[in-house]
Design a protein around this motif. Structure first.
Motif, short mmCIF file in Angstrom:
data_model
loop_
_atom_site.label_atom_id
_atom_site.label_comp_id
_atom_site.label_asym_id
_atom_site.label_seq_id
_atom_site.Cartn_x
_atom_site.Cartn_y
_atom_site.Cartn_z
N TYR A 147 0.84 -1.20 0.00
CA TYR A 147 0.00 0.00 0.00
C TYR A 147 0.87 1.25 0.00
CZ TYR A 147 -2.91 3.75 1.93
OH TYR A 147 -3.55 4.94 2.12
N LYS A 148 0.44 2.26 -0.71
CA LYS A 148 1.04 3.59 -0.56
C LYS A 148 -0.05 4.64 -0.74
CE LYS A 148 2.97 4.14 -5.23
NZ LYS A 148 3.25 2.92 -5.98
N THR A 149 0.27 5.86 -0.31
CA THR A 149 -0.71 6.93 -0.41
C THR A 149 -0.01 8.20 -0.87
OG1 THR A 149 -2.40 8.19 0.80
CG2 THR A 149 -0.42 7.63 2.01
N ARG A 161 -6.75 12.58 -0.13
CA ARG A 161 -5.76 11.51 -0.02
C ARG A 161 -6.09 10.42 -1.04
NH1 ARG A 161 -3.16 10.20 4.92
NH2 ARG A 161 -4.78 11.32 6.05
N HIS A 163 -5.57 6.63 -2.16
CA HIS A 163 -5.09 5.30 -1.73
C HIS A 163 -4.62 4.53 -2.96
CE1 HIS A 163 -6.91 5.98 2.18
NE2 HIS A 163 -8.07 6.23 1.60
N CYS A 164 -3.54 3.81 -2.82
CA CYS A 164 -3.04 2.98 -3.93
C CYS A 164 -2.62 1.61 -3.39
CB CYS A 164 -1.87 3.69 -4.60
SG CYS A 164 -1.25 2.80 -6.02
N TRP A 179 -6.44 1.94 -7.37
CA TRP A 179 -6.24 3.27 -6.79
C TRP A 179 -7.37 4.20 -7.20
CZ3 TRP A 179 -4.21 7.85 -9.47
CH2 TRP A 179 -4.22 7.70 -10.87
N HIS A 184 -10.96 4.32 -3.21
CA HIS A 184 -11.72 5.12 -2.23
C HIS A 184 -13.01 4.39 -1.83
CE1 HIS A 184 -13.76 8.70 -0.56
NE2 HIS A 184 -14.79 8.34 -1.30
#
Length: 232
Positions: A147-149, A161, A163-164, A179, A184
């Motif tokens: 996960y990254k953001t 924000r 989300h990925c 993403w 979301h």
């Protein structure tokens, strides 16, 4: 299986927005969030957009699209699109609720419609629209392995924000990137059903999830509306 579904139904119905936001003066679209139970766990069905599409080719998304004049409401739109894209018959979907909408990059009001489908459903993707169909355990959207953001400022100046998630699917032996608005909606669905804190930061007050999700949406809508007014 029935216990898992019943608990999810109860939680989801508390968050049903109905058609509360559908009168906003934005073009309309809807997506279906198809839930199924496999091995006692909730899973979410997702699609990969065909590479020849003009908009977001090759991106992961939910079955869905723009509203048409013949659609009675957002539920109709989501079910019609799911049938066209992956061959899911409307009568095979137990529609539970509509969740707080989102607004996409084209400023369409996108309503997520949540429904249960059988775990035996065999998708028949329409190659003009969908290249692949896969499922992800819903829990992955609160406890991801990869996960990254990043922060993103919309064209209207609203800071949000993104989300990925990267999900490795053993069935397809490849990884999918999930993403944007799709992530979301998946995150919000998981928060609603599981009622627990995710392993990453979210833009919600988790103790007041209903009101904070609606407030976030209203602020996003207001920022777009203000920008439209200033462009006049």
């Amino acid at each position: 299986r029935q216990g898992v579904m019943e608990k999810a139904r109860r939680r989801l119905r508390q968050f049903d927005v109905g058609d509360r936001f559908s009168r906003l003066p934005l073009p309309r679209a809807a997506v279906l969030l198809p839930l199924m139970v496999r091995a006692g766990r909730l899973h979410l069905l997702l699609t990969v957009r065909a590479v020849q599409l003009k908009r977001s080719p090759g991106e992961v998304c939910f079955p869905g699209g723009k509203s048409e004049a013949t659609d009675k409401d957002d539920i109709d739109t989501a079910l019609r699109e799911a049938k066209e894209e992956v061959g899911l018959q409307p009568e095979k979907v137990e529609v539970i609720c509509r969740l707080t909408p989102g607004i996409d990059q084209m400023n369409n009001l996108v309503t997520p419609v949540v429904g249960f489908i059988e775990d035996t459903f065999q998708a028949t993707p329409n190659p003009d629209e969908v290249s692949e169909v896969f499922v992800v355990p819903l829990e992955y959207f609160v406890k991801p392995l990869n996960y990254k953001t990043f922060s993103y400022k919309t064209s209207s100046g609203y800071l949000t924000r993104i989300h990925c998630f990267t999900y490795h699917d053993h069935e397809h032996q490849r990884s999918f990137k999930i993403w944007g608005l799709t992530a979301h909606f998946a995150v919000f669905l998981a928060l609603v059903i599981f009622g627990e804190r995710p392993t990453f930061e979210v833009d919600y007050d988790l103790d007041n999830l209903i009101s904070s999700s609606e407030n976030n949406f209203i602020n996003l809508y207001a920022s777009i509306h203000e920008r439209k007014k200033s462009n006049l």
